[in-house]
Write a protein that holds these residues in place. Structure first.
Motif, PDB file in Angstrom:
ATOM      1  N   ALA A 126      40.855  -9.353  -0.849  1.00 50.41           N
ATOM      2  CA  ALA A 126      40.354 -10.555  -0.177  1.00 50.41           C
ATOM      3  C   ALA A 126      41.110 -10.805   1.130  1.00 50.41           C
ATOM      4  CB  ALA A 126      40.479 -11.763  -1.108  1.00 50.41           C
ATOM      5  N   ILE A 127      42.420 -10.647   1.092  1.00 48.07           N
ATOM      6  CA  ILE A 127      43.227 -10.811   2.308  1.00 48.07           C
ATOM      7  C   ILE A 127      42.791  -9.809   3.370  1.00 48.07           C
ATOM      8  CG2 ILE A 127      45.553 -10.555   3.272  1.00 48.07           C
ATOM      9  CD1 ILE A 127      46.608 -11.630   0.577  1.00 48.07           C
ATOM     10  N   ALA A 128      42.585  -8.571   2.933  1.00 51.31           N
ATOM     11  CA  ALA A 128      42.194  -7.523   3.882  1.00 51.31           C
ATOM     12  C   ALA A 128      40.854  -7.833   4.530  1.00 51.31           C
ATOM     13  CB  ALA A 128      42.126  -6.175   3.163  1.00 51.31           C
ATOM     14  N   LEU A 129      39.896  -8.282   3.729  1.00 51.58           N
ATOM     15  CA  LEU A 129      38.569  -8.567   4.267  1.00 51.58           C
ATOM     16  C   LEU A 129      38.590  -9.769   5.211  1.00 51.58           C
ATOM     17  CD1 LEU A 129      36.460  -8.038   1.016  1.00 51.58           C
ATOM     18  CD2 LEU A 129      36.693  -6.467   2.952  1.00 51.58           C
ATOM     19  N   VAL A 130      39.323 -10.811   4.815  1.00 52.41           N
ATOM     20  CA  VAL A 130      39.371 -12.026   5.637  1.00 52.41           C
ATOM     21  C   VAL A 130      40.037 -11.745   6.984  1.00 52.41           C
ATOM     22  CG1 VAL A 130      40.408 -14.311   5.827  1.00 52.41           C
ATOM     23  CG2 VAL A 130      39.252 -13.653   3.719  1.00 52.41           C
ATOM     24  N   VAL A 131      41.196 -11.072   6.977  1.00 51.05           N
ATOM     25  CA  VAL A 131      41.878 -10.833   8.258  1.00 51.05           C
ATOM     26  C   VAL A 131      41.095  -9.852   9.116  1.00 51.05           C
ATOM     27  CG1 VAL A 131      44.144 -11.342   7.260  1.00 51.05           C
ATOM     28  CG2 VAL A 131      43.380  -8.968   7.385  1.00 51.05           C
ATOM     29  N   HIS A 132      40.364  -8.935   8.469  1.00 44.44           N
ATOM     30  CA  HIS A 132      39.563  -7.971   9.229  1.00 44.44           C
ATOM     31  C   HIS A 132      38.459  -8.691   9.999  1.00 44.44           C
ATOM     32  CE1 HIS A 132      37.877  -3.856   9.856  1.00 44.44           C
ATOM     33  NE2 HIS A 132      36.752  -4.548   9.992  1.00 44.44           N
ATOM     34  N   GLU A 133      37.667  -9.481   9.262  1.00 45.35           N
ATOM     35  CA  GLU A 133      36.544 -10.149   9.929  1.00 45.35           C
ATOM     36  C   GLU A 133      37.010 -11.295  10.813  1.00 45.35           C
ATOM     37  OE1 GLU A 133      33.569  -9.082  10.184  1.00 45.35           O
ATOM     38  OE2 GLU A 133      34.036  -7.373   8.889  1.00 45.35           O
ATOM     39  N   ALA A 134      38.132 -11.942  10.446  1.00 47.26           N
ATOM     40  CA  ALA A 134      38.684 -12.975  11.324  1.00 47.26           C
ATOM     41  C   ALA A 134      39.088 -12.367  12.666  1.00 47.26           C
ATOM     42  CB  ALA A 134      39.884 -13.644  10.658  1.00 47.26           C
ATOM     43  N   GLY A 135      39.550 -11.115  12.623  1.00 47.32           N
ATOM     44  CA  GLY A 135      39.888 -10.426  13.871  1.00 47.32           C
ATOM     45  C   GLY A 135      38.671 -10.261  14.765  1.00 47.32           C
ATOM     46  N   HIS A 136      37.542  -9.833  14.149  1.00 44.58           N
ATOM     47  CA  HIS A 136      36.311  -9.714  14.941  1.00 44.58           C
ATOM     48  C   HIS A 136      35.889 -11.065  15.494  1.00 44.58           C
ATOM     49  CE1 HIS A 136      35.870  -5.579  13.906  1.00 44.58           C
ATOM     50  NE2 HIS A 136      35.502  -5.769  12.646  1.00 44.58           N
ATOM     51  N   GLY A 137      35.889 -12.092  14.608  1.00 43.75           N
ATOM     52  CA  GLY A 137      35.465 -13.424  15.042  1.00 43.75           C
ATOM     53  C   GLY A 137      36.346 -13.980  16.145  1.00 43.75           C
ATOM     54  N   LEU A 138      37.654 -13.769  16.011  1.00 46.68           N
ATOM     55  CA  LEU A 138      38.581 -14.264  17.024  1.00 46.68           C
ATOM     56  C   LEU A 138      38.317 -13.611  18.374  1.00 46.68           C
ATOM     57  CD1 LEU A 138      41.119 -15.836  17.875  1.00 46.68           C
ATOM     58  CD2 LEU A 138      42.485 -13.905  17.022  1.00 46.68           C
ATOM     59  N   LEU A 139      38.096 -12.312  18.391  1.00 43.64           N
ATOM     60  CA  LEU A 139      37.864 -11.629  19.674  1.00 43.64           C
ATOM     61  C   LEU A 139      36.493 -11.965  20.250  1.00 43.64           C
ATOM     62  CD1 LEU A 139      39.628  -9.743  21.428  1.00 43.64           C
ATOM     63  CD2 LEU A 139      40.531 -10.299  19.165  1.00 43.64           C
ATOM     64  N   TYR A 140      35.496 -12.268  19.392  1.00 44.68           N
ATOM     65  CA  TYR A 140      34.229 -12.788  19.925  1.00 44.68           C
ATOM     66  C   TYR A 140      34.483 -14.066  20.728  1.00 44.68           C
ATOM     67  CZ  TYR A 140      30.914  -9.748  17.427  1.00 44.68           C
ATOM     68  OH  TYR A 140      30.162  -8.687  17.003  1.00 44.68           O
ATOM     69  N   ARG A 141      35.287 -14.964  20.142  1.00 41.93           N
ATOM     70  CA  ARG A 141      35.566 -16.208  20.836  1.00 41.93           C
ATOM     71  C   ARG A 141      36.396 -15.966  22.095  1.00 41.93           C
ATOM     72  NH1 ARG A 141      33.241 -18.930  21.627  1.00 41.93           N
ATOM     73  NH2 ARG A 141      34.314 -20.952  21.590  1.00 41.93           N
ATOM     74  N   VAL A 142      37.333 -15.043  22.042  1.00 39.48           N
ATOM     75  CA  VAL A 142      38.121 -14.706  23.222  1.00 39.48           C
ATOM     76  C   VAL A 142      37.209 -14.228  24.354  1.00 39.48           C
ATOM     77  CG1 VAL A 142      39.807 -13.048  24.151  1.00 39.48           C
ATOM     78  CG2 VAL A 142      40.262 -14.207  21.979  1.00 39.48           C
ATOM     79  N   GLU A 143      36.155 -13.473  23.986  1.00 38.01           N
ATOM     80  CA  GLU A 143      35.251 -12.927  24.997  1.00 38.01           C
ATOM     81  C   GLU A 143      34.098 -13.874  25.301  1.00 38.01           C
ATOM     82  OE1 GLU A 143      36.199 -10.482  26.585  1.00 38.01           O
ATOM     83  OE2 GLU A 143      37.721  -9.638  25.260  1.00 38.01           O
ATOM     84  N   GLY A 144      34.142 -15.100  24.750  1.00 30.51           N
ATOM     85  CA  GLY A 144      33.149 -16.108  25.106  1.00 30.51           C
ATOM     86  C   GLY A 144      31.870 -16.061  24.306  1.00 30.51           C
ATOM     87  N   VAL A 145      31.826 -15.337  23.181  1.00 30.41           N
ATOM     88  CA  VAL A 145      30.637 -15.256  22.336  1.00 30.41           C
ATOM     89  C   VAL A 145      30.774 -16.275  21.203  1.00 30.41           C
ATOM     90  CG1 VAL A 145      29.247 -13.791  20.834  1.00 30.41           C
ATOM     91  CG2 VAL A 145      30.335 -12.818  22.870  1.00 30.41           C
ATOM     92  N   ASP A 146      29.764 -17.148  21.031  1.00 34.65           N
ATOM     93  CA  ASP A 146      29.790 -18.146  19.960  1.00 34.65           C
ATOM     94  C   ASP A 146      29.496 -17.495  18.613  1.00 34.65           C
ATOM     95  OD1 ASP A 146      30.368 -20.295  21.618  1.00 34.65           O
ATOM     96  OD2 ASP A 146      28.241 -20.603  22.104  1.00 34.65           O
ATOM     97  N   LEU A 147      30.015 -18.109  17.552  1.00 33.16           N
ATOM     98  CA  LEU A 147      29.816 -17.609  16.194  1.00 33.16           C
ATOM     99  C   LEU A 147      28.795 -18.465  15.459  1.00 33.16           C
ATOM    100  CD1 LEU A 147      33.509 -16.869  15.129  1.00 33.16           C
ATOM    101  CD2 LEU A 147      31.758 -15.222  15.812  1.00 33.16           C
ATOM    102  N   ASP A 148      27.882 -17.791  14.751  1.00 32.76           N
ATOM    103  CA  ASP A 148      26.908 -18.501  13.932  1.00 32.76           C
ATOM    104  C   ASP A 148      27.516 -18.896  12.589  1.00 32.76           C
ATOM    105  OD1 ASP A 148      24.083 -19.311  13.241  1.00 32.76           O
ATOM    106  OD2 ASP A 148      24.454 -17.819  11.677  1.00 32.76           O
ATOM    107  N   SER A 149      28.203 -17.954  11.932  1.00 34.32           N
ATOM    108  CA  SER A 149      28.805 -18.245  10.629  1.00 34.32           C
ATOM    109  C   SER A 149      29.847 -17.195  10.298  1.00 34.32           C
ATOM    110  CB  SER A 149      27.736 -18.277   9.521  1.00 34.32           C
ATOM    111  OG  SER A 149      27.119 -17.002   9.379  1.00 34.32           O
TER     112      SER A 149
END
Length: 594
Positions: A126-149
């Motif tokens: 669970a930790i691995a999956l959460v930090v993995h996808e949180a990494g993608h989500g964080l960099l989307y926001r860094v690059e100005g892309v909004d997140l749906d969910s």
């Protein structure tokens, strides 16, 4: 019905029930079901990721580093899978380690992931999956892309994935190639970072507080032996012989040898005492041994009561009697028979063949080497250790029903040592014991987790570096299957927990919390590293495949060719298919081709 069938039945029941609940509208909108897969969607965390994404320069630098690491691991996985597939084609041998079920991170189905530590494994996953996808989500926001969910993907109730869904189907296409690469590499970068943190905590304060408990750790007991009769079982520790404290197998053997009486009182777990009524029992056999004995599993024990009329009740007495007779009559519970007593060489080296040597690949029982009496494999190994490959020695051996004297040239073993060929354990292929316990090398496992003692044999230099420690911990769950240690190691739990103590400042917390912390850190690091490496395979839809596409697009964009999109698609699809074929061959080839 085996475990896998029970799991499949449970999956079918879950799928039917979950689909029925979803169809009737009993599940909330955030829960979506498709067969055995359930996705949990939430908008919680989007604002937090937006706040964390504030220092954009830092996160871009962090993920640029991750891109470099990912490219190196991608190249390594490409070569690893190609080599693995080639080896499988050349030698498609099915083993416990390469069963298809053992490629799944499912405790109880995977032979190396026991149900007893399922909570720790699931926590690590669970930790691995959460930090993995949180990494993608964080960099989307860094690059100005909004997140749906954001959310988790469950296979029934087991987390197998996570997701960070950008707004719009083509959200990621609104950013440049470099930004895409950073987004794709962010997940594995976080997995590797968590691995480093977990290993640092594990190798440092946690394992530093754990020591091997005094005594000889008992992993198992052979049926029909003195230990079995005395009620000793897995998880026990032999801590004393009479009034003499014991701390290790060598001390136990020395103490037992010093006791003349076959009946001896021993301490168990430092708390109780029991009496061992020793007798010589065959606890292991090699195929084709001269006695024709076979001992396996829970079969009836074979007891040796006399050697050439001399009563033997202890292992030391057996070895003394055997040393006096190259050919002896054994009185056993399986009948009386006459056999040569020496080191059983199952297949002599081809280099021994010649005008004055035994035929190549011949089975023989070596009773003397350069005049020195050889009673078993230990004596032969000791004598060969004093010699060099290509050295000429004299042998007395029992071959084809009679003794022969040879002058032979020693062969060279895989470690550059002198050898006669494949030597079986014990005396004439019979392993005997007078106690009957299988010991657990508690200190060796602790050493491979960063302890202060050195592991045995070829592993002794492995823990001298941080990368060596990481590699060692990756091997521990399948250490027994690949033969580097007698048993697989899945953590400090169950019977194994009795083999260790907690000392130092962490002792105040108690053993259970410290062992739990060690298990969680061990599996968190193990799973994060596995997930990060797996996602670096250069094949779509894995992160490695997406990064590969960005890299190929960058290269092709500079080439004077037409229809660049087609060339990019051809290259990436070809690489992906090769990776998929290699992975499938490694997983299923040994069962299909052997």
């Amino acid at each position: 019905m085996n475990t896998l069938l029970w799991v499949l039945a449970g999956v079918l029941v879950y799928s039917a029930a979950a689909t029925a609940l979803s169809t009737r509208g009993y599940l909330p909108d955030a829960v979506r079901v498709q067969g055995p897969l359930t996705t949990l969607h939430t908008t919680v965390g989007r604002r937090f990721l937006g706040w964390v994404a504030g220092p954009r320069r830092f996160w871009r630098a962090w993920s640029n580093l991750g891109v470099g690491v990912a490219l190196v691991v991608m190249a390594g996985m490409f070569l690893f899978l190609l080599r693995g597939a080639a080896v499988t084609l050349q030698n498609p041998t099915a083993t416990t380690a390469n069963q298809p079920s053992n490629f799944l991170l499912v405790p109880g189905v995977n032979d190396f992931l026991p149900l007893a530590v399922a909570p720790e494994i699931v926590a690590g996953l669970a930790i691995a999956l959460v930090v993995h996808e949180a990494g993608h989500g964080l960099l989307y926001r860094v690059e100005g892309v909004d997140l749906d969910s954001l959310g988790l993907v469950l296979f029934t109730i087991v987390p197998i994935g996570a997701f960070a869904q950008p707004v719009g189907e083509e959200g990621r296409l609104d950013i440049d190639r470099g930004a895409n690469n950073r987004v794709f590499a962010a997940g594995v970068t976080n997995n590797f970072a968590v691995t480093i943190v977990a290993y640092a905590l594990l190798f440092g304060p946690v394992i530093g507080a754990i020591t091997a408990a005094p005594g000889v750790a008992v992993a198992g007991v052979y049926p029909g032996t003195a230990a079995s009769d005395a009620g000793i079982g897995p998880g026990d520790r032999i801590t004393a012989v009479g009034d003499r404290p014991i701390d290790g197998a060598d001390e136990l053997n020395a103490a037992l040898d010093d006791v003349g009486d076959p009946s001896v009182e021993i301490g168990v777990n430092g708390e109780t005492t029991t009496t061992l009524d020793r007798r010589v029992v065959v606890i292991g056999t090699s195929p084709g041994n001269p006695a024709g004995f076979s001992v396996a599993g829970d079969g009836e024990a074979i007891t040796v009561s006399a050697v050439n009329g001399t009563t033997v009740r202890t292992e030391a007495a057996f070895e003394d009697a055997a040393a006096r007779h190259e050919l002896a009559r054994l009185e056993t519970s399986a009948g009386n028979l006459t056999v040569p007593l020496g080191a059983y060489v199952q297949s002599s080296s081809a280099s021994l063949a010649g005008s004055d040597g035994p035929p190549a690949n011949t089975s023989l029982v070596v009773t003397r080497l350069d005049g020195r009496r050889i009673v078993g494999d230990a004596a032969l190994s000791s004598s060969l250790a004093e010699r060099s490959p290509d050295e000429t020695v004299s042998l007395r051996a029992y071959v084809d029903g009679e003794f022969q004297n040879y002058t032979v040239t020693l062969g060279e073993g895989p470690q550059g040592d002198a050898t006669l060929g494949g030597v079986a354990r014990g005396t004439s292929g019979l392993v005997v014991g007078d106690v009957g316990v299988r010991t657990y090398p508690a200190e060796s496992y602790l050493a491979l987790l960063g302890g202060s003692v050195s592991p045995p044999g070829p592993l002794s230099g492995l823990v001298d570096s941080a990368l060596g420690l990481v590699f060692a911990t990756l091997l521990l769950p399948l250490a027994g299957a690949i033969g580097i240690l007698p048993y697989n190691f899945a953590g400090f739990y169950g019977d194994v927990a009795n083999f260790y103590d907690v000392t130092g400042p962490l002792a105040a917390a108690g053993e259970t919390p410290v062992f739990l912390a060690a298990n969680v850190l061990f599996w968190t690091a193990w799973v994060n590293l596995q997930l990060g490496v797996f996602n670096c395979i250069p094949g779509y839809p894995l992160d490695g495949g997406r990064i590969l596409r960005m890299v190929v697009e960058g290269v092709v964009s500079r080439l004077p060719v037409g229809n660049r999109e087609r060339l990019v698609r051809t290259v990436t699809t070809s690489v992906g298919l090769v990776m998929l074929a290699s992975l499938l061959l490694i997983m299923f080839g040994p069962q299909v081709l052997s």
